[in-house]
Design a protein around this motif. Sequence first.
Motif, mmCIF file in Angstrom:
data_model
loop_
_atom_site.group_PDB
_atom_site.id
_atom_site.type_symbol
_atom_site.label_atom_id
_atom_site.label_comp_id
_atom_site.label_asym_id
_atom_site.label_seq_id
_atom_site.Cartn_x
_atom_site.Cartn_y
_atom_site.Cartn_z
ATOM 1 N N ILE A 11 0.786 -1.079 0.008
ATOM 2 C CA ILE A 11 -0.022 0.120 -0.007
ATOM 3 C C ILE A 11 0.853 1.124 0.087
ATOM 4 O O ILE A 11 1.708 1.471 0.636
ATOM 5 N N GLY A 30 -6.356 0.671 -6.414
ATOM 6 C CA GLY A 30 -5.718 1.923 -6.173
ATOM 7 C C GLY A 30 -6.659 3.197 -6.527
ATOM 8 O O GLY A 30 -7.709 3.291 -7.201
ATOM 9 N N LYS A 54 -4.778 -1.379 -1.703
ATOM 10 C CA LYS A 54 -4.984 -2.509 -1.234
ATOM 11 C C LYS A 54 -3.909 -3.435 -1.697
ATOM 12 O O LYS A 54 -3.434 -3.513 -2.584
#
Length: 714
Positions: free
Chosen positions: A232, A248, A294
């Motif tokens: 991340i 994203g 993520k």
Amino acid sequence: MEIAGNKALGETDKRTICWSVGGMDCGSCVKKIEGALSILPGVAEIQVSMMAESLTVHFVSDQTDPDAVEKAVRKLGFTPSRMDKELPEKTEEAAWYQSNKGRLVVISGALLLAAWGVSASMAAPYGQWAFAGACLLGLVPIAKKAFAALRAGMPFTIEMLMTIAACGALVIGEAAEAALVVFLFAIGELLEGVAANRARAGIRALGDLVPKTAMLLIDGKLSEVPASSLAIGQSILVRPGDRIAADGMVAYGISAVDESPVTGESVPVTKVAGDQVFAGSINVEAALTVTVAKAAADNTIARIIRMVEEAEAAQAPTERFIDRFSRYYMPIIVGMAILVALVPPLGFGGAWETWTYRALALLLIGCPCALVISVPASIASALSAGTKRGLLMKGGSVIEAAAETRLVAFDKTGTLTAGEPRVTDILPKAANVTECLALAAAVESGSSHPLARAILDRAAEGGVSPLSANDIRVIPGRGLEALVEGIKVFVGSPRQMAEDGLLASTVETEIMALEEQGKTVAVITRDGQLCGLVALRDEPRDDAAETISDLKSMGIQSVMLTGDNARTAAAIAGGLGLEYRAELLPDDKVAAIREFSMDRPVMMVGDGINDAPALALANVGVAMGGGTDVALETADAALLSNRVSDVVAKIRLSRAAMGNIRQNIVLALGLKAIFLVTSVLGVTGLWLAIMADTGATVLVTLNALRLLGYRPER
């Protein structure tokens, strides 16, 4: 994967271990594994997923080690592999003849042909011995599975019935038919495996959507790295034509992105800096720099796969009934077979060979494989078909409930409307337009509500900087309150001031006029004094009116539930052609759903955030959300495309699935009933009995697979 819990002194060993299990093709495979492992000491919980081909065992002590679990599973004919050990990289699916079931077909078929050759060229005894040898050799792997299940406390399996029938046929001199039955059984098992793999193909295809590598961007330098290693906050470059490797936000660039792999929406969406993108989507036009939001295990595709696998493990009410029914059905059939074998010879002088033969045929036709697979095959196909179109449902129970829906309750903002309101009017009172915008923007700066975003956008367009605010507080169903430069400022519903008698009649008239135009009005007060009014309008979605019309044609009522005022609600609802209830607090929505649910099944459709209590209470809660966390986790189902018309598609798909299930049950039971009678009367024999059983299983599976091509939007 192995997870060891923290262990205090004297506490038993607690851990969870996962395996990948090959060879599971139907619900009975799951039951065999669960039955075999449930008798092992120290095993607390067993989770088996046929579609995910996985086994998870929760241990509460070290009385049973993982090797014992693997040994028990392997004895049943499956191939377990520990997930925490190095596994070979998955290759393309092997040809049918390379699988265990395929090899059994080839071997038993070759033995049968050889026996026919011996029978045709040599004397009768040698032919019988050849057929007996072919039968026994082909029966060995089947019998091994049967006795493994027997030792695990499961005597009534298809392998045991098959073993008894084949051995019984040999005893009464029907060696040729026994060998043929073994071969036909092997073909049926192979076809069942092919069908199961076909059903799994949709999930495998989802996993293949995410690229294996990504172009990592660090200090202006590019390097190719595994997509699974992305963290991340890192930046990746997505070139035109590439699939996006992670969920994203676009950091730099403008490009159209094809999100159909995730949402089912075929029209590419233009993405600019700040917009969300999903792993597996395709960048169409220009290079984008994306900031990873993520980890790989938590991206949208991964979570969709997990949700589908979990959904397929969650039994529908009909499936649970069939499962319970089959537990009694097989012992009853075995009892009937024993009676057919004994009563006519003992009571009426019938020939032992004749009635034993008919009893053996009855055993084979009595196998409930087609019936047991009739529901899960349809559910799995419907879930896969829905997933491809962005229609997620968490299990067979959701499909059944959605098919029975008689009323759909819609939230307004973000559901029936686009969720992108725009400020249309600013009416200053005790402050000028700039002051009104600065105060409103200050209070709304901490909110993600669509109305808040609209106010902040208008302030930005006018070059108005929000004032500093603190102690921001949400007043449920009313608005927001904050301290701005030490003074209490409120932005929200005029209802609060009207109830306190603080709105002048002229102001109330202005508000009514705006609301009758379908606009939402917010008051801005400072220290209890009215500073101004802000009017916003959120237009209905393009497909909202058509959705309400389609639901009506399907015999389904629609109602809009909103916290907005009655006049605005009436304007929106009137244009769409549905009933409405307005000025509802979150608790009021819950009460409305409870009231509706008293006499009919209700589906609630909302944004998955403010409507969470109502979504949870409805028979089916459906979240609109384009793949957000809430859309995937809050409700029973989700519409990833963010199209309200997909509510209709979801109900159509659910109804088609339930119709398919009913067809499968009738098909399975109908064929069983016909051949049970003909077997007892001697019209059909062993090979026709096993063909009928295999044929029913194949027909039921093929009928279920038709749902993979179902187009619910039509």
